[in-house]
Every structure is written in structure tokens, then in C-alpha cells.
Design a protein around this motif. Structure first.
Motif, PDB file in Angstrom:
ATOM      1  N   VAL A   1       0.866  -1.177   0.000  1.00 32.82           N
ATOM      2  CA  VAL A   1       0.000   0.000   0.000  1.00 32.82           C
ATOM      3  C   VAL A   1       0.907   1.232   0.000  1.00 32.82           C
ATOM      4  CG1 VAL A   1      -1.934  -1.116   1.157  1.00 32.82           C
ATOM      5  CG2 VAL A   1      -0.196   0.013   2.525  1.00 32.82           C
ATOM      6  N   PRO A   2       0.424   2.366  -0.490  1.00 33.19           N
ATOM      7  CA  PRO A   2       1.266   3.560  -0.496  1.00 33.19           C
ATOM      8  C   PRO A   2       1.486   4.112   0.918  1.00 33.19           C
ATOM      9  CG  PRO A   2      -0.921   4.070  -1.316  1.00 33.19           C
ATOM     10  CD  PRO A   2      -0.871   2.598  -1.123  1.00 33.19           C
ATOM     11  N   VAL A   3       2.615   4.778   1.091  1.00 30.24           N
ATOM     12  CA  VAL A   3       2.952   5.470   2.334  1.00 30.24           C
ATOM     13  C   VAL A   3       3.077   6.954   1.992  1.00 30.24           C
ATOM     14  CG1 VAL A   3       4.678   5.732   4.153  1.00 30.24           C
ATOM     15  CG2 VAL A   3       4.173   3.465   3.238  1.00 30.24           C
ATOM     16  N   PHE A   4       2.463   7.806   2.799  1.00 29.91           N
ATOM     17  CA  PHE A   4       2.420   9.237   2.522  1.00 29.91           C
ATOM     18  C   PHE A   4       3.233  10.035   3.531  1.00 29.91           C
ATOM     19  CE2 PHE A   4      -1.426   7.280   0.958  1.00 29.91           C
ATOM     20  CZ  PHE A   4      -1.495   7.744  -0.339  1.00 29.91           C
ATOM     21  N   ALA A   5       3.675  11.210   3.091  1.00 33.47           N
ATOM     22  CA  ALA A   5       4.401  12.122   3.977  1.00 33.47           C
ATOM     23  C   ALA A   5       3.452  12.619   5.057  1.00 33.47           C
ATOM     24  CB  ALA A   5       4.960  13.295   3.172  1.00 33.47           C
ATOM     25  N   VAL A   6       3.890  12.528   6.305  1.00 38.90           N
ATOM     26  CA  VAL A   6       3.105  13.007   7.433  1.00 38.90           C
ATOM     27  C   VAL A   6       4.009  13.868   8.301  1.00 38.90           C
ATOM     28  CG1 VAL A   6       3.545  10.946   8.823  1.00 38.90           C
ATOM     29  CG2 VAL A   6       1.566  12.335   9.322  1.00 38.90           C
ATOM     30  N   GLU A   7       3.451  14.938   8.817  1.00 44.81           N
ATOM     31  CA  GLU A   7       4.212  15.849   9.661  1.00 44.81           C
ATOM     32  C   GLU A   7       3.346  16.250  10.854  1.00 44.81           C
ATOM     33  OE1 GLU A   7       7.020  19.762   9.049  1.00 44.81           O
ATOM     34  OE2 GLU A   7       5.530  19.280   7.540  1.00 44.81           O
ATOM     35  N   VAL A   8       3.959  16.321  12.015  1.00 48.51           N
ATOM     36  CA  VAL A   8       3.258  16.763  13.214  1.00 48.51           C
ATOM     37  C   VAL A   8       3.854  18.102  13.630  1.00 48.51           C
ATOM     38  CG1 VAL A   8       2.709  16.260  15.613  1.00 48.51           C
ATOM     39  CG2 VAL A   8       2.795  14.394  13.942  1.00 48.51           C
ATOM     40  N   LEU A   9       3.010  19.129  13.632  1.00 47.28           N
ATOM     41  CA  LEU A   9       3.421  20.480  14.013  1.00 47.28           C
ATOM     42  C   LEU A   9       2.484  21.005  15.085  1.00 47.28           C
ATOM     43  CD1 LEU A   9       4.014  22.024  10.476  1.00 47.28           C
ATOM     44  CD2 LEU A   9       5.769  21.369  12.113  1.00 47.28           C
ATOM     45  N   ASP A  10       3.044  21.421  16.206  1.00 52.68           N
ATOM     46  CA  ASP A  10       2.245  21.974  17.302  1.00 52.68           C
ATOM     47  C   ASP A  10       1.073  21.076  17.674  1.00 52.68           C
ATOM     48  OD1 ASP A  10       3.892  24.262  17.465  1.00 52.68           O
ATOM     49  OD2 ASP A  10       2.745  25.223  15.858  1.00 52.68           O
ATOM     50  N   GLY A  11       1.310  19.765  17.679  1.00 54.66           N
ATOM     51  CA  GLY A  11       0.273  18.821  18.078  1.00 54.66           C
ATOM     52  C   GLY A  11      -0.758  18.506  17.019  1.00 54.66           C
ATOM     53  N   GLN A  12      -0.587  19.049  15.808  1.00 58.61           N
ATOM     54  CA  GLN A  12      -1.524  18.806  14.707  1.00 58.61           C
ATOM     55  C   GLN A  12      -0.870  17.911  13.657  1.00 58.61           C
ATOM     56  OE1 GLN A  12      -4.750  20.022  14.975  1.00 58.61           O
ATOM     57  NE2 GLN A  12      -3.970  20.653  16.975  1.00 58.61           N
ATOM     58  N   VAL A  13      -1.657  17.007  13.076  1.00 59.11           N
ATOM     59  CA  VAL A  13      -1.162  16.063  12.074  1.00 59.11           C
ATOM     60  C   VAL A  13      -1.498  16.590  10.681  1.00 59.11           C
ATOM     61  CG1 VAL A  13      -1.305  13.703  11.189  1.00 59.11           C
ATOM     62  CG2 VAL A  13      -1.485  14.134  13.662  1.00 59.11           C
ATOM     63  N   TYR A  14      -0.471  16.703   9.833  1.00 59.52           N
ATOM     64  CA  TYR A  14      -0.622  17.163   8.461  1.00 59.52           C
ATOM     65  C   TYR A  14      -0.148  16.066   7.507  1.00 59.52           C
ATOM     66  CZ  TYR A  14      -1.051  21.830  10.464  1.00 59.52           C
ATOM     67  OH  TYR A  14      -1.463  22.917  11.188  1.00 59.52           O
ATOM     68  N   ILE A  15      -0.906  15.868   6.440  1.00 54.98           N
ATOM     69  CA  ILE A  15      -0.564  14.869   5.424  1.00 54.98           C
ATOM     70  C   ILE A  15      -0.666  15.517   4.060  1.00 54.98           C
ATOM     71  CG2 ILE A  15      -1.226  12.675   4.352  1.00 54.98           C
ATOM     72  CD1 ILE A  15      -2.404  11.879   7.077  1.00 54.98           C
ATOM     73  N   ASP A  16       0.287  15.196   3.211  1.00 52.55           N
ATOM     74  CA  ASP A  16       0.243  15.636   1.817  1.00 52.55           C
ATOM     75  C   ASP A  16      -0.009  14.402   0.960  1.00 52.55           C
ATOM     76  OD1 ASP A  16       0.613  16.533  -0.781  1.00 52.55           O
ATOM     77  OD2 ASP A  16       2.302  17.808  -0.252  1.00 52.55           O
ATOM     78  N   PRO A  17      -1.232  14.236   0.438  1.00 49.72           N
ATOM     79  CA  PRO A  17      -1.549  13.029  -0.327  1.00 49.72           C
ATOM     80  C   PRO A  17      -0.805  12.944  -1.658  1.00 49.72           C
ATOM     81  CG  PRO A  17      -3.348  14.586  -0.488  1.00 49.72           C
ATOM     82  CD  PRO A  17      -2.371  15.151   0.509  1.00 49.72           C
ATOM     83  N   SER A  18      -0.170  14.024  -2.080  1.00 48.61           N
ATOM     84  CA  SER A  18       0.575  13.984  -3.335  1.00 48.61           C
ATOM     85  C   SER A  18       2.006  13.541  -3.136  1.00 48.61           C
ATOM     86  CB  SER A  18       0.544  15.354  -4.017  1.00 48.61           C
ATOM     87  OG  SER A  18       1.292  16.296  -3.273  1.00 48.61           O
ATOM     88  N   VAL A  19       2.460  13.454  -1.887  1.00 54.43           N
ATOM     89  CA  VAL A  19       3.840  13.039  -1.606  1.00 54.43           C
ATOM     90  C   VAL A  19       3.819  11.622  -1.072  1.00 54.43           C
ATOM     91  CG1 VAL A  19       5.940  13.513  -0.311  1.00 54.43           C
ATOM     92  CG2 VAL A  19       4.544  15.407  -1.135  1.00 54.43           C
ATOM     93  N   ARG A  20       4.175  10.699  -1.958  1.00 54.13           N
ATOM     94  CA  ARG A  20       4.239   9.290  -1.568  1.00 54.13           C
ATOM     95  C   ARG A  20       5.694   8.944  -1.282  1.00 54.13           C
ATOM     96  NH1 ARG A  20      -0.139   5.747  -4.859  1.00 54.13           N
ATOM     97  NH2 ARG A  20      -1.877   7.153  -4.518  1.00 54.13           N
TER      98      ARG A  20
END
Length: 108
Positions: free
Chosen positions: A86-105
Motif C-alpha cells: 500500500v502507499p505510504v504518505f508524507a506526514v508531519e506533526v506540528l504543534d500537536g496537529q497532524v498534516y498529510i500531503d496526499p501527493s507526496v508518496r
């Protein structure tokens, strides 16, 4: 495309997963037992089942229907019956918030 906020880390219990859809892409957001956050494709490659309804164990997410387990870091199946990753995506945690960029695999 830029990363999108999907939830706060506090909304993810350790060893749990939740489904989000970003730009038409179903993603399982997973907090492993050590507290790290991962983002992998939410659809099991064996049976078209939502992985976010499965079980988080160690570094994997197991499909509840047939038991295939996928690596949270590489997306590779760790056992049969699945043999496609399955694809794996870029995930970042900033100030307790989870951000994902679905275009960055990161894998697949």
C-alpha cells in the motif's frame, strides 16, 4: 499540493488508526504503540477492505478481514494473503496537529 491538517495527535489513541480522505485518496492515519504517527493507503490490496478498521501491532497495521499486515514505514505486506504494498504518505506533526500531503508518496 500542500499538506492538509487531518486531526490533532490527541485525537489518535496509541495503537489506533482512523480513516481520512484527502483529494479523493483514502488514507489510514495511524499512531503506533510508541506514539509515532504514520499515513498509509487505507485499502487492503488483498480484499479492498478499509485498513483503518484493523489492528495496530508494533510497526504494522493488520487488516481485520483476512489478517494481512502492512508495514507502517514501507507499506510492504508483512504476511499473506496480500502480496502488493500500500502507499505510504508524507506526514508531519506540528504543534500537536497532524498534516498529510496526499501527493507526496514515500513508497509505492
Amino acid at each position: 499540493m500542500t499538506a492538509q491538517k487531518v486531526c490533532s495527535v490527541d485525537e489518535l489513541s496509541p495503537a489506533s488508526a482512523r480513516r481520512v480522505v484527502l483529494d479523493g485518496v483514502a488514507i489510514a492515519v495511524v499512531r503506533d504503540s510508541e506514539g509515532a504517527v504514520h499515513a498509509i493507503g487505507d485499502t487492503c490490496t488483498h480484499g479492498d477492505i478499509s485498513l483503518s478498521e484493523g489492528f495496530v501491532e508494533d510497526d504494522g497495521l493488520e487488516c481485520w478481514a483476512h489478517g494481512s499486515k502492512f508495514s507502517l514505514t514501507t507499506g510492504a505486506p508483512l504476511n499473506l494473503p496480500a502480496y502488493e504494498p500500500v502507499p505510504v504518505f508524507a506526514v508531519e506533526v506540528l504543534d500537536g496537529q497532524v498534516y498529510i500531503d496526499p501527493s507526496v508518496r514515500l513508497a509505492v
